[in-house]
Structure formats: C-alpha cells, structure tokens
Enzyme design. Structure first.
Site, PDB file in Angstrom:
ATOM      1  N   HIS A 162       0.799  -1.245  -0.174  1.00 43.18           N
ATOM      2  CA  HIS A 162       0.063   0.026   0.034  1.00 43.18           C
ATOM      3  C   HIS A 162       0.821   1.394  -0.063  1.00 43.18           C
ATOM      4  O   HIS A 162       1.031   1.686   1.140  1.00 43.18           O
ATOM      5  CB  HIS A 162      -0.911  -0.058   1.382  1.00 43.18           C
ATOM      6  CG  HIS A 162      -1.822   0.951   1.301  1.00 43.18           C
ATOM      7  ND1 HIS A 162      -3.041   1.012   2.141  1.00 43.18           N
ATOM      8  CD2 HIS A 162      -1.988   2.126   0.978  1.00 43.18           C
ATOM      9  CE1 HIS A 162      -3.679   1.967   2.030  1.00 43.18           C
ATOM     10  NE2 HIS A 162      -3.243   2.848   1.158  1.00 43.18           N
ATOM     11  N   PHE A 175       2.540   6.615  -4.546  1.00 41.60           N
ATOM     12  CA  PHE A 175       4.014   7.030  -5.131  1.00 41.60           C
ATOM     13  C   PHE A 175       3.690   8.236  -6.172  1.00 41.60           C
ATOM     14  O   PHE A 175       4.607   8.725  -6.830  1.00 41.60           O
ATOM     15  CB  PHE A 175       4.853   6.155  -5.879  1.00 41.60           C
ATOM     16  CG  PHE A 175       5.452   5.378  -5.019  1.00 41.60           C
ATOM     17  CD1 PHE A 175       5.696   5.601  -3.604  1.00 41.60           C
ATOM     18  CD2 PHE A 175       6.624   4.277  -5.441  1.00 41.60           C
ATOM     19  CE1 PHE A 175       6.224   4.848  -2.596  1.00 41.60           C
ATOM     20  CE2 PHE A 175       7.497   3.446  -4.390  1.00 41.60           C
ATOM     21  CZ  PHE A 175       7.175   3.882  -3.220  1.00 41.60           C
ATOM     22  N   HIS A 193      -5.776  -0.578   6.273  1.00 42.00           N
ATOM     23  CA  HIS A 193      -5.528   0.425   7.505  1.00 42.00           C
ATOM     24  C   HIS A 193      -6.823   0.323   8.495  1.00 42.00           C
ATOM     25  O   HIS A 193      -7.372   1.385   8.825  1.00 42.00           O
ATOM     26  CB  HIS A 193      -5.451   1.975   6.966  1.00 42.00           C
ATOM     27  CG  HIS A 193      -6.190   2.467   5.979  1.00 42.00           C
ATOM     28  ND1 HIS A 193      -7.491   2.189   5.952  1.00 42.00           N
ATOM     29  CD2 HIS A 193      -5.677   3.046   4.870  1.00 42.00           C
ATOM     30  CE1 HIS A 193      -7.799   2.914   4.938  1.00 42.00           C
ATOM     31  NE2 HIS A 193      -6.866   3.377   4.145  1.00 42.00           N
ATOM     32  N   ASP A 197       0.766   2.439   3.852  1.00 42.60           N
ATOM     33  CA  ASP A 197      -0.095   3.677   3.272  1.00 42.60           C
ATOM     34  C   ASP A 197       1.097   4.869   3.149  1.00 42.60           C
ATOM     35  O   ASP A 197       0.502   6.045   3.590  1.00 42.60           O
ATOM     36  CB  ASP A 197      -1.269   3.940   4.348  1.00 42.60           C
ATOM     37  CG  ASP A 197      -2.067   4.770   3.695  1.00 42.60           C
ATOM     38  OD1 ASP A 197      -2.101   5.218   2.461  1.00 42.60           O
ATOM     39  OD2 ASP A 197      -3.474   4.974   4.355  1.00 42.60           O
TER      40      ASP A 197
HETATM   41  O1  DOR Z   1      -4.388   9.562   4.717  1.00 44.95           O
HETATM   42  C1  DOR Z   1      -4.563   9.261   3.598  1.00 44.95           C
HETATM   43  N1  DOR Z   1      -3.763   9.744   2.572  1.00 44.95           N
HETATM   44  N2  DOR Z   1      -5.358   8.359   3.498  1.00 44.95           N
HETATM   45  C2  DOR Z   1      -5.898   7.826   2.170  1.00 44.95           C
HETATM   46  O2  DOR Z   1      -6.752   7.151   2.172  1.00 44.95           O
HETATM   47  C3  DOR Z   1      -5.113   8.609   0.901  1.00 44.95           C
HETATM   48  C4  DOR Z   1      -4.069   9.275   1.280  1.00 44.95           C
HETATM   49  C5  DOR Z   1      -3.514   9.887   0.028  1.00 44.95           C
HETATM   50  O3  DOR Z   1      -3.518   9.635  -1.053  1.00 44.95           O
HETATM   51  O4  DOR Z   1      -2.931  10.958   0.691  1.00 44.95           O
HETATM   52 ZN    ZN Z   2      -3.684   4.796   1.126  1.00 44.02          ZN
HETATM   53 ZN    ZN Z   3      -7.142   4.694   2.468  1.00 42.54          ZN
END
Ligand code: DOR
Ligand code: ZN
Ligand code: ZN
Length: 398
Positions: free
Chosen positions: A58, A61, A195, A266
């Site tokens: 996850h 980029f 998450h 994430d």
């Molecule tokens: O905190 C987050 N940032 N949660 C997400 O679901 C998307 C991600 C992002 O792409 O910035």
């Molecule tokens: Zn994410």
């Molecule tokens: Zn997410």
C-alpha cells in the site's frame, strides 16, 4: 554472488546459512560453505539476519500528476532504504488509474523504480468495462470513504466492482468495514481491508472475518495515538486518523491473534508547504516501517517471524505475487539485510522521500535495514544507492 555468514528464519528459528544467487534468483541455500565460485562477488554478512525483501502492499507514489510530493524514483529509493523490495502502488493519482490506457502510461513511468512494483487499479461508477478488461494488477481499489483523490463510490457500484474483481482492496472506516464484509460475502472474491485502526473494527472482524478477507494495519496506527496529534499538528493528519491507546492495543492484540494479515505503510507523502497550508491527509512511511517493527522485535512486542509473515509472506500470498515473500531456492533474490543492534534516530535530513519529513522524527530506534537486494542486485548498502534492475511483478499463485 554469494552471501555468506548470514542468518535466516527456518521454521521460526534463526539458522546460519550461505546463500548463492544466480542472476536474479536464489540458487542455493546451505549451511555448508559454498566453494564453487568463479568470478562472483562474495559478501560476508558476519552473522547478520536476512529477511525476504519486504512487500509493501500500500503506497501512493503520486505519479502521474502529483510529482511535487513523490515520484517512482524518489518513492522507490526511499523504499529501498527502508528494506522494501516490492511496492504496490495506489490509483488515486492525477489522472486516477481508471483505464487500461492510463495503467499502461503508469507502467512506463514506474519503469524508473529501483524496487519491484505492481499496481492497484482504480474504480469509479462508470469504469466497469475497464475493470473487466484489465490484466496484471494486484487488485482493484475501492474507496468507500472520502479521502485524497475524491474516488469514493456508492454501494451499488461497490458491489459491481467486487463482483468483477478477483481481489478488491478497500478503504473503509467504521461501519463501512461491516458493509464491505457483507458485500464481499455476496461474491466469491477476496476483500483486502486497508488500514484497520479501531478496536470496534477489530472486534467485528474477530467474529466475522473468514478466509475471503484480509486485514492490513499501518505503522502509524501501531506506533502513534491521538496523544501525538497535538505535537504533530498537520503532520499527524491522515485517513483513517490516529486513534486512542485502547484502539492501538487492540491492533497489537489482533496481530497476536492472527486477525491482522499484513502491515502496509499507506505511504502517502505531501510536501511540508502543503501540510503547513491546508494539512492534506497522509503521512510517508516506507523508510520507517521496518525500523519501527525491528525496534518492536527488540522490545519483544512481536517476533521476527511475525515481521516476516506480515511484511513478506502474507502480502505475496494475498496478492498472488510470483516468486516472492520467501527465501527459497528458485525464488527471486529480493533480500533485506537487517542489523538488529544498530541504533539510530529518525531524522528528516536523511530521508529520501521527496516529502522530506516524518511523523516519527527524532524517534530513537534499535534495529535497521542495512542492505537491500532487488533481483540479485544490491540497490541499497548502508546509505549508498547502487544498481537499478527492478521489474513489474507477476501474479498467479494463491
Ligand atoms: O491519509 C490518507 N492519504 N489516506 C488515504 O486514504 C489517501 C492518502 C493519500 O493519497 O494522500
Ligand atoms: Zn492509502
Ligand atoms: Zn486509504
């Protein structure tokens, strides 16, 4: 190349071995000395531990469209430094990855990655024909809540996507976790819940999670709580947000019970300017996940075998990634060397992510990756980034 004097986990116990690498694959693993070297390089690891290269299921980029935050080169360099040898990239880019054509464009952009990579395809209320056509992706991502990228879809569309994707990766929070589980149960497909962050969600999953559901937790929910929010300000803002100590404990307990299948970063970088201005959701993570987990191993919060299961074996098997996740003869030579005794602080000056900051800034951690090998090539060696021979992953195991 021969890697000598290293330790790998065999049936949960560390065993001294020598590893021969033939090209991009693991040739031989033996406790005997390997003598038949012709002109290959010999690396003496002096007893250090080697893990299968970590697979981060996850990451965001940010290419195309948001390259001021990150791109495939900067993100992958950061990943290599963090001991990650494969990343699966998310579709909420600009434009979002909603068509086969846009995926092919992204494939070209990703070819500069120094770690192996794969993609999660995007979903919208009208891209079902593209979802039916797409090949060679880890999953189709569904956003059931609003977050960066505005890709939320309604329940009817969620079910349609679930019916047409072998694996769906879902951003669902709170009651939407329950909804995602009940919708996937109307299909024969697999649900990967990103998450998971609360005790309530864990308690629900303890009772309702069958083999068609996998659960991911993030390092920020494992190592930070709402108590850190005041100090971190915008740098502690992400979706799902930080939770209470009780929620955090539930995640650790769920790891112990086997309810949690993976740790994914994430990795969602935003620049300092953006964070200071309007605090968009998201934090970076690829450089700090493994050190945080190794520090936790040193503190006996989890075992090295847990780390290997959560960060290598399970991501490979959930997404069916071929030749990865294990140190086995014939598998890809994606390897992460760790020094369990190295003590270092997280400092933003040393980070390779373009975002240039970390929510773990200043944290002293014991246990760091020191060398990262991708497809038989050393890409990271104690601060230096070397060879680039990464490839897109292939799928097909289950
Ligand atoms: O905190 C987050 N940032 N949660 C997400 O679901 C998307 C991600 C992002 O792409 O910035
Ligand atoms: Zn994410
Ligand atoms: Zn997410």
């Amino acid at each position: 190349m021969i890697i000598k004097n290293c330790k790998i986990l065999v049936d949960g116990k560390l065993k001294k071995v020598n590893i021969q690498i033939n090209g991009s694959r693991i040739g031989k693993i033996t406790s005997d000395e390997i003598k038949d070297i012709s002109d290959g390089e010999i690396i003496d690891l002096k007893g250090k531990i080697v893990l299968p290269g970590l697979i981060d299921p996850h990451v965001h980029f940010r290419e195309p469209g948001l390259v001021n935050k990150e791109d495939f080169l900067s993100g992958s360099l950061a990943a290599a430094k963090g001991g990650i040898t494969t990343v699966l990239d998310m579709p909420n880019t600009v434009p979002p990855t909603l068509t086969v054509k846009l995926l092919d464009d992204k494939r070209k952009l990703a070819s500069k990655s120094v770690v192996n990579y794969g993609f999660h395809f995007g979903s919208s209320k009208n891209n079902l024909p593209e979802i039916k056509k797409v090949k060679g992706v880890a999953s189709v991502k569904i956003f059931m809540d609003l977050t960066t990228g505005d890709m939320k879809i309604d329940d009817k569309a969620v079910l349609d996507v679930m019916r047409n994707s072998k694996v769906v990766t879902v951003h669902a929070e709170g009651e939407n976790v329950k909804k995602a589980v009940s919708l996937i149960n109307k299909t024969k497909n697999h649900l990967y819940l990103c998450h998971i962050s609360t005790k309530q969600e864990i308690d629900y999953l303890r009772k309702n999670k069958a083999s068609n559901v996998s659960v991911e937790v993030t390092p920020h929910h494992l190592f930070l709580t709402t108590k850190d929010e005041k100090r971190l300000k915008a740098y502690g803002k992400m979706k799902p947000g930080l939770k209470s100590h009780e929620d955090q404990e539930a995640l650790w307990q769920a790891i112990k019970e086997g309810i949690v299948d993976t740790v994914g970063t994430d990795h969602a970088p935003h620049t300092i300017e953006e964070k200071e201005k309007n605090g968009p959701y998201g934090v970076p993570g690829v450089e700090t996940m493994l050190p945080l987990l190794l520090d936790a191993v040193n503190k006996k919060r989890l075992s090295l075998a847990d780390v290997q299961r959560l960060c290598c074996e399970n991501p490979a098997s959930i997404f069916g990634i071929k030749g990865k996740g294990h140190i086995k003869e014939g598998y890809d030579a994606d390897l992460t060397v760790v020094d369990m005794n190295k003590i270092e602080k997280v400092v933003s000056d040393k980070l390779l992510t373009k975002s240039g900051w970390s929510q773990f800034e200043g944290k002293l951690l014991k246990g760091w990756p020191v060398m990262t090998i991708v497809n038989g090539n050393i890409v990271y060696d104690n601060g230096l980034v070397l060879d680039i021979k990464a490839k897109e992953v292939k799928y097909g195991i289950s």
